[in-house]
Scaffold this motif. Structure first.
Motif, mmCIF file in Angstrom:
data_model
loop_
_atom_site.group_PDB
_atom_site.id
_atom_site.type_symbol
_atom_site.label_atom_id
_atom_site.label_comp_id
_atom_site.label_asym_id
_atom_site.label_seq_id
_atom_site.Cartn_x
_atom_site.Cartn_y
_atom_site.Cartn_z
ATOM 1 N N ALA A 1 1.040 -1.346 0.152
ATOM 2 C CA ALA A 1 0.216 0.168 0.273
ATOM 3 C C ALA A 1 0.641 1.273 0.051
ATOM 4 O O ALA A 1 0.594 1.920 -0.747
ATOM 5 C CB ALA A 1 -1.052 0.312 1.315
ATOM 6 N N VAL A 2 2.485 1.129 1.077
ATOM 7 C CA VAL A 2 2.830 2.510 1.140
ATOM 8 C C VAL A 2 3.265 2.316 -0.602
ATOM 9 O O VAL A 2 3.440 4.077 -0.828
ATOM 10 C CB VAL A 2 3.913 2.043 1.457
ATOM 11 C CG1 VAL A 2 5.109 3.111 1.489
ATOM 12 C CG2 VAL A 2 2.822 2.298 2.961
ATOM 13 N N PHE A 3 3.956 1.650 -0.997
ATOM 14 C CA PHE A 3 4.593 1.945 -2.861
ATOM 15 C C PHE A 3 3.773 1.950 -3.973
ATOM 16 O O PHE A 3 4.677 2.458 -4.638
ATOM 17 C CB PHE A 3 5.915 0.671 -3.042
ATOM 18 C CG PHE A 3 6.676 0.438 -1.759
ATOM 19 C CD1 PHE A 3 8.000 1.673 -2.589
ATOM 20 C CD2 PHE A 3 7.546 0.085 -0.563
ATOM 21 C CE1 PHE A 3 9.047 1.989 -2.071
ATOM 22 C CE2 PHE A 3 8.181 0.761 0.015
ATOM 23 C CZ PHE A 3 9.286 1.468 -0.788
ATOM 24 N N TYR A 4 2.192 1.654 -3.280
ATOM 25 C CA TYR A 4 1.476 1.943 -4.188
ATOM 26 C C TYR A 4 1.356 3.912 -4.196
ATOM 27 O O TYR A 4 0.831 4.753 -5.246
ATOM 28 C CB TYR A 4 -0.293 1.464 -4.195
ATOM 29 C CG TYR A 4 -0.992 1.398 -4.651
ATOM 30 C CD1 TYR A 4 -0.999 1.208 -6.141
ATOM 31 C CD2 TYR A 4 -2.019 1.666 -4.573
ATOM 32 C CE1 TYR A 4 -1.855 1.609 -7.208
ATOM 33 C CE2 TYR A 4 -3.218 2.203 -5.766
ATOM 34 C CZ TYR A 4 -3.171 2.187 -6.922
ATOM 35 O OH TYR A 4 -4.522 3.117 -7.822
ATOM 36 N N ARG A 5 1.122 4.301 -3.109
ATOM 37 C CA ARG A 5 0.929 5.355 -2.737
ATOM 38 C C ARG A 5 2.572 6.590 -3.795
ATOM 39 O O ARG A 5 2.251 7.588 -3.992
ATOM 40 C CB ARG A 5 0.954 5.998 -1.335
ATOM 41 C CG ARG A 5 0.091 7.109 -1.017
ATOM 42 C CD ARG A 5 -1.414 7.546 -1.629
ATOM 43 N NE ARG A 5 -1.272 8.971 -1.075
ATOM 44 C CZ ARG A 5 -2.033 9.746 -1.202
ATOM 45 N NH1 ARG A 5 -3.369 8.927 -2.281
ATOM 46 N NH2 ARG A 5 -2.588 10.713 -0.835
ATOM 47 N N ILE A 6 3.184 5.596 -3.355
ATOM 48 C CA ILE A 6 4.438 7.007 -3.775
ATOM 49 C C ILE A 6 4.362 6.462 -5.265
ATOM 50 O O ILE A 6 4.883 7.504 -5.575
ATOM 51 C CB ILE A 6 5.842 5.380 -3.242
ATOM 52 C CG1 ILE A 6 6.871 6.154 -1.242
ATOM 53 C CG2 ILE A 6 7.091 6.372 -4.068
ATOM 54 C CD1 ILE A 6 7.236 5.347 -0.897
ATOM 55 N N LEU A 7 4.197 5.198 -6.208
ATOM 56 C CA LEU A 7 3.629 5.426 -7.069
ATOM 57 C C LEU A 7 3.064 6.404 -7.992
ATOM 58 O O LEU A 7 3.387 7.132 -8.926
ATOM 59 C CB LEU A 7 3.520 4.251 -7.834
ATOM 60 C CG LEU A 7 4.509 3.368 -8.244
ATOM 61 C CD1 LEU A 7 3.742 1.882 -8.676
ATOM 62 C CD2 LEU A 7 6.067 3.771 -9.301
ATOM 63 N N ARG A 8 1.652 6.657 -6.877
ATOM 64 C CA ARG A 8 0.726 7.286 -7.816
ATOM 65 C C ARG A 8 1.072 9.386 -7.196
ATOM 66 O O ARG A 8 0.787 9.472 -8.030
ATOM 67 C CB ARG A 8 -0.323 6.817 -6.341
ATOM 68 C CG ARG A 8 -1.530 6.166 -6.875
ATOM 69 C CD ARG A 8 -1.764 5.636 -8.260
ATOM 70 N NE ARG A 8 -2.978 6.823 -8.566
ATOM 71 C CZ ARG A 8 -4.175 6.669 -8.567
ATOM 72 N NH1 ARG A 8 -4.558 5.183 -8.246
ATOM 73 N NH2 ARG A 8 -5.112 7.457 -8.554
ATOM 74 N N ILE A 9 1.597 8.946 -5.936
ATOM 75 C CA ILE A 9 2.716 10.713 -5.808
ATOM 76 C C ILE A 9 3.270 10.891 -7.044
ATOM 77 O O ILE A 9 3.086 12.149 -7.245
ATOM 78 C CB ILE A 9 3.239 10.857 -4.381
ATOM 79 C CG1 ILE A 9 1.244 10.781 -3.052
ATOM 80 C CG2 ILE A 9 3.081 12.394 -4.506
ATOM 81 C CD1 ILE A 9 1.693 10.542 -2.363
ATOM 82 N N SER A 10 4.043 10.132 -7.374
ATOM 83 C CA SER A 10 5.820 10.619 -8.087
ATOM 84 C C SER A 10 4.835 10.468 -9.297
ATOM 85 O O SER A 10 5.832 11.072 -10.472
ATOM 86 C CB SER A 10 6.286 9.119 -8.234
ATOM 87 O OG SER A 10 6.781 9.350 -6.868
ATOM 88 N N ARG A 11 4.025 9.972 -10.000
ATOM 89 C CA ARG A 11 3.446 10.306 -11.705
ATOM 90 C C ARG A 11 1.751 10.430 -11.531
ATOM 91 O O ARG A 11 1.500 9.293 -11.805
ATOM 92 C CB ARG A 11 4.146 8.115 -11.670
ATOM 93 C CG ARG A 11 5.559 8.777 -11.730
ATOM 94 C CD ARG A 11 5.586 6.891 -12.987
ATOM 95 N NE ARG A 11 6.874 6.501 -12.743
ATOM 96 C CZ ARG A 11 7.794 5.512 -13.357
ATOM 97 N NH1 ARG A 11 6.507 4.460 -13.427
ATOM 98 N NH2 ARG A 11 8.558 5.466 -13.117
#
Length: 606
Positions: A84-94
């Motif tokens: 969940a955390v890295f999915y959030r990182i992906l969404r924010i970064s891209r």
């Protein structure tokens, strides 16, 4: 809040990598929440720069809830599962990219379709769906597994087809999220620097469940400062089938040079007797951190190991023990039956349903009884008890072939004599029908186990299943395994009527809402990880159950031993183990692990 000396040492760790070896019941959640508070209140680290990772939503919620209870003011610490955390990182970064995660329902639907295609159109059993899902969730890092229900070629085909469907649908699964995150952080130094600055202090729970890909991400995010605080227990690493690599915890000092090692050796859950027995087992593993755990709980009775001749006697004794304990102390969460396999849990569920004891089980105990093979067996048994229902006759008419037309059975209630009278001009059909009736009559009065044996062997139902599978180019083993499970289950019942009542109760439970249930907990050993109960029952401790039949390498055997260790250490005050020495068609060997356990009360076979 009070901490012991070992907990305090770990909590006060500030900078650099740290590994906390947290034995069962040693307070790992206490240490994690205590460290978060220390970082904020003692070392004045902004709460927004603290990231707490877990592997399940339940574990993440537990840590966050515990922290929020202890810290009244709002603190923007980030909690979440690693996916969940890295999915959030992906969404924010891209922000412009379209990332959609495949839903569990969609994934299972695809797997069901793929398995159906591989088996020539026959729907897969629930166990095979779960095994296939584990295979795909383990990711591309894990090679095809020998001895699985699918060949290595079929496993590869499933993985390729799964990847193709995801690409066409524009969906990501858990591993894709981590792969995309890794690529992004490796190829975008500015973005990597931003996230390192955002999360300067990382805490991770259950580090022993880490996979190689997850380790790469942790290294990237932690950077040179490596403020990674990892908590776990290598002796409780039991998810190798999902891609977790237990050796990563042993390699922590090499992966993070200069790491401090802290040990939590006080166990507040298990009695000294239970902890000693479990410790004598796990010490037989070679690849582990050496530990000396001390129980801080009250003394209790020695764990009990009982041997039985057959599983029917084992189930009857288990049901009796559970009835006695439940009537004495009917508290939710006090009693648990843990088993290596879902199949075995279903046998326990049927026995408890027949005894009228309340239980909870998330493993679908009713699914065996909803299968058409169970429908066939119980149609035979009802007819053997004198049923005249047309639907029962039609259920098993051609199983095996009898050269009798369904058109013979016109009435809702079949009168045998009247039916035979209509066949005066058809002597061969009359003989076939009379042979059919004689077979059914011989079932009358047989105990359930003997009745199923007669149906299998004398009537020829087992051969029918083999022919059925062969005609459809299917493996016969899944059908025969289900038949075996039902027959083993039947041994716990003294009459067909009692067994059928238990079956009806199980099917009715399948239509209930899970949240409406309460009672004795029935769980797999994997599913019980992280939980604890007053008294734990571990039946069916035999070879091919634990260790499982596919566990042949040294690494696999060590994981199986860890699994039994996890199951044993779920118990606070009472631990009951059992095995059998005989099974249908031969001997049943007690698990090799039982010889490694010391400090238990061994009772004779019944």
């Amino acid at each position: 809040m009070q901490f012991n000396t070992e907990q305090q040492d770990a909590i006060l760790h500030k900078d650099g990598p740290a590994l906390v070896l947290a034995g069962p019941g040693s307070g790992k959640t206490t240490v994690i929440t205590g460290r978060i508070q220390t970082l904020i209140s003692v070392y004045h680290i902004p709460a927004s720069q603290i990231l707490v990772l877990s592997f399940t939503r339940a574990a993440s919620r537990e840590i966050e809830d515990r922290f929020r209870e202890q810290v009244r003011e709002e603190a923007p610490v980030r909690f979440g599962t690693i996916h969940a955390v890295f999915y959030r990182i992906l969404r924010i970064s891209r922000p412009g990219a379209a990332f959609s995660v495949i839903s569990p329902a969609t994934r299972r639907g695809w797997i069901r379709e793929m398995l159906t295609d591989l088996s020539g159109g026959t729907q897969a059993a629930p166990e095979r769906l779960r095994q296939a899902e584990d295979l795909l969730l383990a990711g591309r890092e894990k090679p095809p597994e020998k001895g699985l229900f699918l060949t290595e070629e079929e496993q590869t085909r499933m993985k390729d087809e799964y990847a193709r469907r995801k690409t066409e649908a524009g969906l990501l699964d858990f591993e894709d999220i981590l792969e995309e995150s890794r690529r992004m952080l490796e190829n975008d130094p500015d973005m990597l620097a931003r996230w390192r600055e955002q999360f300067r202090y990382i805490l991770i729970d259950e580090y022993q469940d880490t996979s190689p890909l997850q380790l790469q991400l942790l290294k990237l995010l932690a950077g040179d400062s490596a403020n990674l605080f990892a908590v776990g227990d290598d002796d409780q690493s039991i998810y190798g089938f999902r891609g977790a690599d237990s050796s990563l915890m042993l390699r922590f000092p090499q992966d993070f040079p200069g790491a401090k090692l802290y040990r939590l050796s006080d166990c507040y859950r298990c009695s000294p007797q239970i902890l000693s027995a479990a410790g004598s087992l796990i010490r037989h593993n070679k690849k582990r951190y050496a530990k000396v755990l001390k129980s801080r709980a009250a003394d209790g009775p020695l764990p009990v190991l009982t041997g039985f001749r057959e599983s029917g006697a084992e189930l009857i004794a288990l049901t009796g023990l559970l009835r006695k304990e439940w009537e004495r102390s009917p508290a939710p969460g006090s009693l648990a039956v843990l088993s290596r396999s879902r199949f075995s849990l279903r046998r326990v569920a049927a026995a408890l349903a027949g005894a009228g004891l309340p239980f909870t089980c998330d493993e679908g105990p009713e699914s065996d009884h909803a299968h058409w093979i169970a429908e066939d067996l119980f149609a035979y048994l009802r007819l053997g008890r004198g049923s005249a229902r047309r639907e029962d006759y039609l259920q098993i008419l051609g199983k095996p072939p009898r050269y009798l037309s369904r058109q013979l059975f016109q009435q809702e209630s079949i009168d045998r004599n009247a039916l035979l009278a209509t066949l005066w001009e058809r002597p061969q059909t009359a003989r076939n029908l009379m042979d059919f009736f004689r077979q059914l009559d011989r079932l009358h009065g047989l105990l359930p186990y003997a009745a199923v044996e007669y149906i299998r062997r004398e009537i020829g139902y087992e051969k029918y299943l083999k022919d059925y599978a062969d005609s459809r180019n299917l493996p016969a083993e899944p059908f025969l395994e289900l038949l075996d499970r039902l027959q083993e289950e039947s041994a716990a019942f003294s009459s067909v009527k009692e067994w059928e009542s238990a079956r009806e109760a199980l099917l009715a439970r399948g239509r209930e809402k899970t949240e409406d249930r309460a009672g004795i907990s029935l769980m797999t050993m994997h599913g019980a990880k992280g939980l604890e109960f007053d008294r734990v029952y571990l039946p069916f401790l035999n070879e091919e159950e634990i260790p499982g039949s596919r566990s042949v390498s040294a690494e696999q055997l060590e994981e199986e031993r860890r699994l039994l260790y996890v199951a044993m250490t779920r118990a606070r005050t009472g631990l009951y183990l059992s095995c059998t020495t005989k099974k249908r068609g031969g001997r049943s060997r007690p698990s090799r692990f039982l010889k490694e356990i010391r400090g238990i009360d061994v009772t004779g076979a019944s």
